[in-house]
Design a protein around this motif. Structure first.
Motif, PDB file in Angstrom:
ATOM      1  N   GLY A   1     118.401 101.069  76.799  1.00 15.87           N
ATOM      2  CA  GLY A   1     118.680 101.017  78.061  1.00 15.87           C
ATOM      3  C   GLY A   1     118.474 102.555  78.621  1.00 15.87           C
ATOM      4  O   GLY A   1     117.875 102.869  79.369  1.00 15.87           O
ATOM      5  N   SER A   2     119.308 103.354  78.189  1.00 18.96           N
ATOM      6  CA  SER A   2     119.663 104.681  78.515  1.00 18.96           C
ATOM      7  C   SER A   2     119.563 105.597  77.155  1.00 18.96           C
ATOM      8  O   SER A   2     119.913 105.210  76.113  1.00 18.96           O
ATOM      9  N   LEU A   3     119.023 106.705  77.239  1.00 14.09           N
ATOM     10  CA  LEU A   3     118.792 107.558  76.072  1.00 14.09           C
ATOM     11  C   LEU A   3     119.749 108.622  76.075  1.00 14.09           C
ATOM     12  O   LEU A   3     119.798 109.440  75.398  1.00 14.09           O
ATOM     13  N   GLN A   4     120.761 108.590  76.914  1.00 11.76           N
ATOM     14  CA  GLN A   4     121.793 109.700  77.211  1.00 11.76           C
ATOM     15  C   GLN A   4     122.720 109.485  75.996  1.00 11.76           C
ATOM     16  O   GLN A   4     123.433 110.731  75.667  1.00 11.76           O
ATOM     17  N   ARG A   5     122.865 108.489  75.035  1.00 10.93           N
ATOM     18  CA  ARG A   5     123.598 108.595  73.949  1.00 10.93           C
ATOM     19  C   ARG A   5     122.835 108.547  72.642  1.00 10.93           C
ATOM     20  O   ARG A   5     123.516 108.145  71.477  1.00 10.93           O
TER      21      ARG A   5
ATOM     22  N   PRO B   1     114.978 111.960  78.428  1.00 10.07           N
ATOM     23  CA  PRO B   1     116.439 112.269  78.662  1.00 10.07           C
ATOM     24  C   PRO B   1     117.239 112.282  77.619  1.00 10.07           C
ATOM     25  O   PRO B   1     116.775 111.727  76.431  1.00 10.07           O
ATOM     26  N   GLY B   2     118.405 112.836  77.443  1.00 13.28           N
ATOM     27  CA  GLY B   2     119.547 112.797  76.411  1.00 13.28           C
ATOM     28  C   GLY B   2     119.369 114.013  75.498  1.00 13.28           C
ATOM     29  O   GLY B   2     118.654 114.931  75.773  1.00 13.28           O
ATOM     30  N   PRO B   3     120.095 114.089  74.733  1.00 20.24           N
ATOM     31  CA  PRO B   3     120.268 115.140  73.933  1.00 20.24           C
ATOM     32  C   PRO B   3     119.064 115.343  72.959  1.00 20.24           C
ATOM     33  O   PRO B   3     118.093 114.478  72.789  1.00 20.24           O
ATOM     34  N   TRP B   4     118.674 116.692  72.479  1.00 23.95           N
ATOM     35  CA  TRP B   4     117.445 116.980  71.741  1.00 23.95           C
ATOM     36  C   TRP B   4     117.803 117.815  70.580  1.00 23.95           C
ATOM     37  O   TRP B   4     118.541 119.182  70.962  1.00 23.95           O
ATOM     38  N   ILE B   5     117.361 117.698  69.300  1.00 20.62           N
ATOM     39  CA  ILE B   5     117.608 118.726  68.303  1.00 20.62           C
ATOM     40  C   ILE B   5     116.386 119.217  67.893  1.00 20.62           C
ATOM     41  O   ILE B   5     115.321 118.546  67.863  1.00 20.62           O
ATOM     42  N   ILE B   6     116.349 120.529  67.973  1.00 20.95           N
ATOM     43  CA  ILE B   6     115.118 121.511  67.418  1.00 20.95           C
ATOM     44  C   ILE B   6     115.299 121.963  66.182  1.00 20.95           C
ATOM     45  O   ILE B   6     116.333 122.770  66.101  1.00 20.95           O
ATOM     46  N   TYR B   7     114.703 121.551  65.047  1.00 27.71           N
ATOM     47  CA  TYR B   7     115.147 122.312  63.884  1.00 27.71           C
ATOM     48  C   TYR B   7     114.321 123.892  63.646  1.00 27.71           C
ATOM     49  O   TYR B   7     113.355 123.911  64.191  1.00 27.71           O
ATOM     50  N   GLN B   8     115.058 124.474  63.058  1.00 32.53           N
ATOM     51  CA  GLN B   8     114.661 125.898  62.653  1.00 32.53           C
ATOM     52  C   GLN B   8     113.357 125.879  62.355  1.00 32.53           C
ATOM     53  O   GLN B   8     112.895 125.510  61.322  1.00 32.53           O
ATOM     54  N   GLY B   9     112.486 126.612  63.311  1.00 31.17           N
ATOM     55  CA  GLY B   9     110.991 127.079  63.002  1.00 31.17           C
ATOM     56  C   GLY B   9     110.215 126.044  63.753  1.00 31.17           C
ATOM     57  O   GLY B   9     108.930 126.290  63.492  1.00 31.17           O
ATOM     58  N   GLU B  10     110.828 125.013  64.008  1.00 27.16           N
ATOM     59  CA  GLU B  10     109.682 124.221  64.601  1.00 27.16           C
ATOM     60  C   GLU B  10     109.087 124.562  65.838  1.00 27.16           C
ATOM     61  O   GLU B  10     108.009 124.266  66.052  1.00 27.16           O
ATOM     62  N   GLU B  11     109.594 125.581  66.524  1.00 19.56           N
ATOM     63  CA  GLU B  11     109.009 126.432  67.744  1.00 19.56           C
ATOM     64  C   GLU B  11     107.591 127.157  67.036  1.00 19.56           C
ATOM     65  O   GLU B  11     106.950 127.702  67.945  1.00 19.56           O
TER      66      GLU B  11
END
Length: 509
Positions: free
Chosen positions: A310-314, A345-355
């Motif tokens: 329903g929502s991606l906030q969690r 929407p919601g939190p986002w994890i970027i793993y080291q070096g992904e950029e």
């Protein structure tokens, strides 16, 4: 610092981030030196994988002392300096909390072997069946037997991963008191939140019955590859009993209302529904599941998650980590996936070096140390490849990670790295800034249409603005795109290896 509603989190595996001593292993001072780069991307927080005292049998997730820094990474003074610098840069600091088990070298476990019954209650010790076999048919999540014989106690102890990781009895009052003290110890040093390792595997059913065989549906959906025997059981007794999700209320009580808390869901069955249960009011802020990385951000998977949640906030969005193969391919798909993740929407994890668009490295058998990878070599999960150190400089020796010999061999494509530093990194900065300033992270999903190759997403922000994103995963350009100027597009990043049909753009409606 008050907790963020939906932070962008940069995950750091310290062993592979930046070495300052020349021993080939990353350290806390190295993390501090690179914080300007992380803050410059526009993220809100860093998550540090375990830095605690450990024999490193399982990459630091086998812990002897949850309140002390392993000398491999530095000192407590180094940690304090890291936290202070992060806060100066506006970054929150989240620590890994590995509460499911300890190392078998923990003083607690050693005392339990020696007959300290108060310490024995902190683990699961069980008598054998009359014929000497283990108490139940339970398997570890790595596929190994879950029960291990100790001749001194003449009992079996339970593990959910490696034999060197005896499982803690998290219902034990002594364990709970210790955990609360551990969390306070780190919060007193400025830590802003915690990531809980395998939060869905904290408890087992005390009736101690055998798990039944998995049905075809369960076998298909349980997290992990089907060659892992763990997937052949329906884990109704060794995982997620009735009080499994509500245990998160204890975690919240110990951490307090201001701490940001998120957890890892290792169950593929009803993954989103479990995440929602663990994030009810008074529990965790968010949970991440394996749905997205298992399918490399597949549009149909995104639509399925939205429909179930329903929502991606969690629900935390992510594609790579220290436990999953890198999703990067060094081509146009990297930018498309980054833009897709930014607008969700919601939190986002970027793993080291992904950029940097780093692809998953191929390692020789002789170089691999990870027990899970070795157990199923060469078909394991590829955890060690994801832990190859970060290349900071395309032309420097050892890519400026270390002046010594890196603990895992580094053979990144230098031309790809130069291009990513010039193009992909600025793109990450741009879309992270837009995510924050335009309110994408706290938006709601208004419409979502998808198939295996195309995601069409419309979101509405709390300020009333609406945005539409179209992401093509190999199906060519969208011929029904909105009229008007594109707000941001991934199509301007077209490296030499440009797979046809990968496109992504966002319009303001």
């Amino acid at each position: 610092m008050a907790r963020n509603a939906a932070p962008a989190i940069y995950q750091i595996y310290p062993r592979s981030f930046q070495d300052t001593t020349g021993n080939g292993v990353g350290d806390l001072e190295g993390v501090t030196r690179r914080l300007d780069h992380i803050a410059g991307l526009g993220v809100d927080a860093i998550w540090l994988s375990p830095i605690y005292v450990s024999p490193m049998v399982d990459g630091g997730y086998d812990i002897i002392d949850h309140t002390a820094i392993d000398p491999l990474y530095g000192t407590m003074a180094d940690f304090d300096a890291l936290v202070a610098r992060a806060h100066d840069l506006g970054l929150q600091v989240y620590l890994d909390q590995v509460l499911n088990h300890t190392s078998d070298q923990s003083p607690w476990f050693l005392a339990s072997i020696d007959g300290d019954e108060a310490m024995a209650e902190r683990y699961l010790w069980c008598d054998p069946k009359p014929d000497g076999t283990p108490p139940t048919n339970w398997l570890s999540q790595f596929g190994l037997p879950a029960w291990h014989w100790n001749h001194k106690r003449r009992q079996y102890y339970y593990t959910q991963f490696l034999p060197q990781q005896p499982a803690l009895n998290l219902r034990c009052a002594g364990v709970q008191t210790a955990i609360a003290a551990q969390m306070k110890h780190w919060q007193d040093r400025g830590v802003d939140g915690f990531r809980f390792d395998v939060v869905t595997a904290f408890l087992w059913d005390t009736v101690m019955l055998d798990n039944p065989p998995a049905t075809p549906e369960v076998h298909r959906k349980v997290a992990g590859e089907v060659f892992n025997p763990y997937t052949y059981q329906d884990h109704v007794y060794d995982m997620l009993p009735g009080d499994g999700a509500s245990y998160a209320e204890k975690l919240r009580a110990w951490a307090g209302d201001d701490a940001y808390l998120f957890g890892e869901n290792t169950s593929g069955n009803h993954s989103i529904e479990l995440a929602m249960a663990f994030t009810e009011p008074g529990r965790l802020d968010a949970v991440y599941t394996t749905d997205l990385p298992a399918n490399r951000g597949n549009p149909a998977t995104v639509a399925d998650m939205i429909g179930r949640a329903g929502s991606l906030q969690r629900i935390v969005g992510w594609l790579s980590s220290h436990d999953q193969p890198r999703h990067g391919r060094g081509d146009a798909s990297d930018a498309v996936l980054a833009l897709q993740m930014a607008v969700l929407p919601g939190p986002w994890i970027i793993y080291q070096g992904e950029e940097y668009g780093l692809p998953q490295p191929d390692l020789a058998f002789r170089d691999v140390t990870d027990p899970f990878d070795l157990l199923y070599w060469p078909d394991g999960p590829g955890r060690e490849g994801a832990r190859v150190p970060v290349p900071w400089d395309a032309v420097a020796d050892n890519y400026a990670f270390t002046k010594g010999t890196p603990w895992l061999p580094m053979s990144w494509d230098r031309a790809d790295l130069q291009r990513a530093q010039a193009q992909l990194v600025p793109f990450y900065r741009q879309i992270l800034e837009m995510r924050s300033n335009l309110g994408w992270h706290t938006a709601s999903v208004e419409a979502c249409h998808a198939n295996d190759d195309r995601l069409d997403l419309t979101i509405a922000t709390t300020a009333g603005a609406r945005y539409r994103g179209i992401f093509c995963h190999g199906s060519g350009r969208a011929d029904d795109a909105p009229t008007g100027n594109v707000l941001v597009s991934a199509d301007r990043l077209r490296p030499p290896r440009d797979p046809k049909g990968w496109h992504g753009a966002i319009w303001r409606l």
